[in-house]
Scaffold this motif. Structure first.
Motif, mmCIF file in Angstrom:
data_model
loop_
_atom_site.group_PDB
_atom_site.id
_atom_site.type_symbol
_atom_site.label_atom_id
_atom_site.label_comp_id
_atom_site.label_asym_id
_atom_site.label_seq_id
_atom_site.Cartn_x
_atom_site.Cartn_y
_atom_site.Cartn_z
ATOM 1 N N ALA A 1 36.727 38.323 -9.825
ATOM 2 C CA ALA A 1 37.523 37.796 -10.939
ATOM 3 C C ALA A 1 36.593 37.362 -12.064
ATOM 4 O O ALA A 1 35.465 36.937 -11.818
ATOM 5 N N PHE A 2 37.108 37.457 -13.300
ATOM 6 C CA PHE A 2 36.274 37.152 -14.463
ATOM 7 C C PHE A 2 36.773 35.956 -15.268
ATOM 8 O O PHE A 2 36.115 35.547 -16.212
ATOM 9 N N HIS A 3 37.947 35.423 -14.940
ATOM 10 C CA HIS A 3 38.354 34.184 -15.602
ATOM 11 C C HIS A 3 39.058 33.285 -14.601
ATOM 12 O O HIS A 3 39.478 33.712 -13.520
ATOM 13 N N SER A 4 39.162 32.030 -14.952
ATOM 14 C CA SER A 4 39.566 30.995 -13.992
ATOM 15 C C SER A 4 40.965 31.206 -13.445
ATOM 16 O O SER A 4 41.227 30.914 -12.276
ATOM 17 N N GLY A 5 41.890 31.726 -14.266
ATOM 18 C CA GLY A 5 43.253 31.933 -13.789
ATOM 19 C C GLY A 5 43.312 32.933 -12.653
ATOM 20 O O GLY A 5 43.981 32.710 -11.633
ATOM 21 N N GLU A 6 42.600 34.056 -12.821
ATOM 22 C CA GLU A 6 42.543 35.055 -11.755
ATOM 23 C C GLU A 6 41.896 34.477 -10.505
ATOM 24 O O GLU A 6 42.390 34.659 -9.392
ATOM 25 N N ASP A 7 40.779 33.793 -10.706
ATOM 26 C CA ASP A 7 40.044 33.264 -9.560
ATOM 27 C C ASP A 7 40.875 32.232 -8.794
ATOM 28 O O ASP A 7 40.853 32.205 -7.563
ATOM 29 N N ARG A 8 41.629 31.401 -9.512
ATOM 30 C CA ARG A 8 42.494 30.421 -8.842
ATOM 31 C C ARG A 8 43.546 31.120 -7.990
ATOM 32 O O ARG A 8 43.857 30.689 -6.871
ATOM 33 N N ALA A 9 44.111 32.209 -8.518
ATOM 34 C CA ALA A 9 45.139 32.939 -7.773
ATOM 35 C C ALA A 9 44.554 33.553 -6.502
ATOM 36 O O ALA A 9 45.182 33.518 -5.434
ATOM 37 N N VAL A 10 43.357 34.115 -6.592
ATOM 38 C CA VAL A 10 42.708 34.709 -5.427
ATOM 39 C C VAL A 10 42.374 33.624 -4.397
ATOM 40 O O VAL A 10 42.633 33.781 -3.198
ATOM 41 N N LYS A 11 41.824 32.529 -4.869
ATOM 42 C CA LYS A 11 41.484 31.414 -3.976
ATOM 43 C C LYS A 11 42.727 30.887 -3.272
ATOM 44 O O LYS A 11 42.711 30.645 -2.054
ATOM 45 N N ARG A 12 43.809 30.726 -4.030
ATOM 46 C CA ARG A 12 45.057 30.221 -3.452
ATOM 47 C C ARG A 12 45.588 31.173 -2.389
ATOM 48 O O ARG A 12 46.045 30.748 -1.315
ATOM 49 N N PHE A 13 45.546 32.471 -2.675
ATOM 50 C CA PHE A 13 46.018 33.472 -1.707
ATOM 51 C C PHE A 13 45.233 33.374 -0.409
ATOM 52 O O PHE A 13 45.813 33.370 0.689
ATOM 53 N N MET A 14 43.928 33.298 -0.519
ATOM 54 C CA MET A 14 43.102 33.253 0.684
ATOM 55 C C MET A 14 43.303 31.962 1.456
ATOM 56 O O MET A 14 43.422 31.966 2.694
ATOM 57 N N ARG A 15 43.377 30.853 0.749
ATOM 58 C CA ARG A 15 43.549 29.562 1.427
ATOM 59 C C ARG A 15 44.923 29.466 2.094
ATOM 60 O O ARG A 15 45.055 28.907 3.185
ATOM 61 N N ASP A 16 45.957 30.028 1.437
ATOM 62 C CA ASP A 16 47.307 29.979 2.007
ATOM 63 C C ASP A 16 47.384 30.706 3.341
ATOM 64 O O ASP A 16 48.221 30.374 4.191
ATOM 65 N N ARG A 17 46.519 31.703 3.527
ATOM 66 C CA ARG A 17 46.562 32.484 4.764
ATOM 67 C C ARG A 17 45.532 32.036 5.789
ATOM 68 O O ARG A 17 45.316 32.719 6.789
ATOM 69 N N GLU A 18 44.922 30.900 5.526
ATOM 70 C CA GLU A 18 44.005 30.347 6.520
ATOM 71 C C GLU A 18 44.745 29.613 7.629
ATOM 72 O O GLU A 18 44.141 29.191 8.619
ATOM 73 N N GLY A 19 46.058 29.438 7.449
ATOM 74 C CA GLY A 19 46.880 28.900 8.520
ATOM 75 C C GLY A 19 46.754 27.419 8.755
ATOM 76 O O GLY A 19 47.031 26.936 9.857
ATOM 77 N N ARG A 20 46.369 26.682 7.739
ATOM 78 C CA ARG A 20 46.268 25.231 7.907
ATOM 79 C C ARG A 20 47.652 24.629 8.120
ATOM 80 O O ARG A 20 48.635 25.067 7.522
ATOM 81 N N CYS A 21 47.715 23.645 8.942
ATOM 82 C CA CYS A 21 48.992 23.001 9.262
ATOM 83 C C CYS A 21 49.648 22.459 7.994
ATOM 84 O O CYS A 21 49.007 21.793 7.177
#
Length: 313
Positions: free
Chosen positions: A242-262
């Motif tokens: 990703a090259f700007h913060s909005g894209e990077d936040r979306a990618v980070k959120r996607f990955m964290r959401d699927r980490e399965g945290r309670c």
């Protein structure tokens, strides 16, 4: 002539752990830089599916990837439709060892005045990555209501003076359509003043926001991330630049959401939400380009590579 200089090639290869007999997908082939690096590591048993929605990029990638023959399949497609492409090729969902997405606009697209991506070059207000789609930046600038324009500049470009700029655009287009990149730059400067001592040109965020809106990049990214996850085999890796913060936040959120945290409330003593981990982020905070690469290719300065691995089960 190089179509586009890819960033962090070595880091991408390491992230995907490319092996000779593996199966990989590059959803944003561009001129074929990352794709060629992947294909060079494949044996005759390996496969790479490379996609891009820009026909000029597909043509450039086809020429660059031709030496690799049947190891590479190239298709004109948005990466949000990667599952459809894979099905048409007879390849199964959940069978890929790695998927790469290199987000944003290529330097070739920015450098071509006729594409209308740059406020530094006069050209038509186009900004379409796929020139077969109907809506252009000119359509939005001249057709969207003032409130909608302000929302585009604010939400997609983080532009703090969005309302003022939208108001000036609407005032100007009442006198005649805003046709070119120069027309739009003049409207922005009339609203907020010229560049002066600012580190960035005042039109930077406006052009970014319009590009994202024209190409539905937020929707594309959300749909593409889900599709990429479904294509991965257990242990397969997803790599996103990703090259700007909005894209990077979306990618980070996607990955964290699927980490399965309670997701249970703190007052619940035992987990009852049933969430299970599906992805594991390989390196917190992602990977950035080294100093040598940034000196050679300044565009790499803002790039961030995030990597996640699909968990078996």
């Amino acid at each position: 002539m190089t179509y586009h200089v890819p960033v962090m090639v070595r880091e991408v290869l390491d992230a995907l752990r490319v092996r000779p007999d593996g199966r990989y997908l590059d959803g944003t082939a561009g001129g074929g830089g990352h794709a060629e690096a992947i294909a060079a590591r494949l044996s005759e048993r390996g496969r790479l599916v490379a996609l891009d929605r820009d026909e000029e990029a597909v043509a450039a990638a086809a020429a660059r990837l031709a030496p690799y023959g049947d190891r590479v399949v190239l298709a004109k497609s948005a990466f949000s439709r990667m599952e459809e492409v894979v099905r048409d090729l007879g390849l199964g969902t959940g069978s890929f060892d790695g998927v790469l997405l290199d987000l944003g606009v290529s330097s070739r697209q920015v450098d071509d005045p006729l594409r209308g991506f740059s406020f530094q070059k006069e050209g038509p207000l186009d900004m379409r990555m796929d020139r077969g789609q109907p809506t252009t930046a000119r359509d939005l600038v001249n057709g969207a209501e003032e409130r909608e324009l302000a929302a585009i500049f604010r939400d997609l470009g983080d532009e703090p003076r969005a309302a003022r700029i939208a108001r000036e655009i609407v005032r100007r287009r009442a006198e005649g359509p805003i046709e070119t990149t120069t027309d739009l730059v003049k409207a922005v400067e009339a609203a907020v003043g010229p560049r002066g001592a600012r580190s960035h040109h005042p039109a930077t965020r406006v052009f970014q926001a319009l590009r994202i809106a024209v190409n539905r990049e937020v929707e594309e990214l959300n749909e593409g991330l889900g599709a990429a996850f479904r294509l991965l085999a257990p242990g397969g890796r997803l790599a996103v630049i990703a090259f700007h913060s909005g894209e990077d936040r979306a990618v980070k959120r996607f990955m964290r959401d699927r980490e399965g945290r309670c997701a249970c409330p703190p007052e619940v003593p035992i987990c009852v939400c049933g969430r299970k981990p599906e992805l594991r982020e390989v390196r917190r905070g992602g990977v950035t380009a080294g100093e040598d690469e940034v000196r050679a290719n300044p565009r790499a300065r803002s790039a961030r590579l995030r990597i996640a691995e699909r968990i078996p089960g």
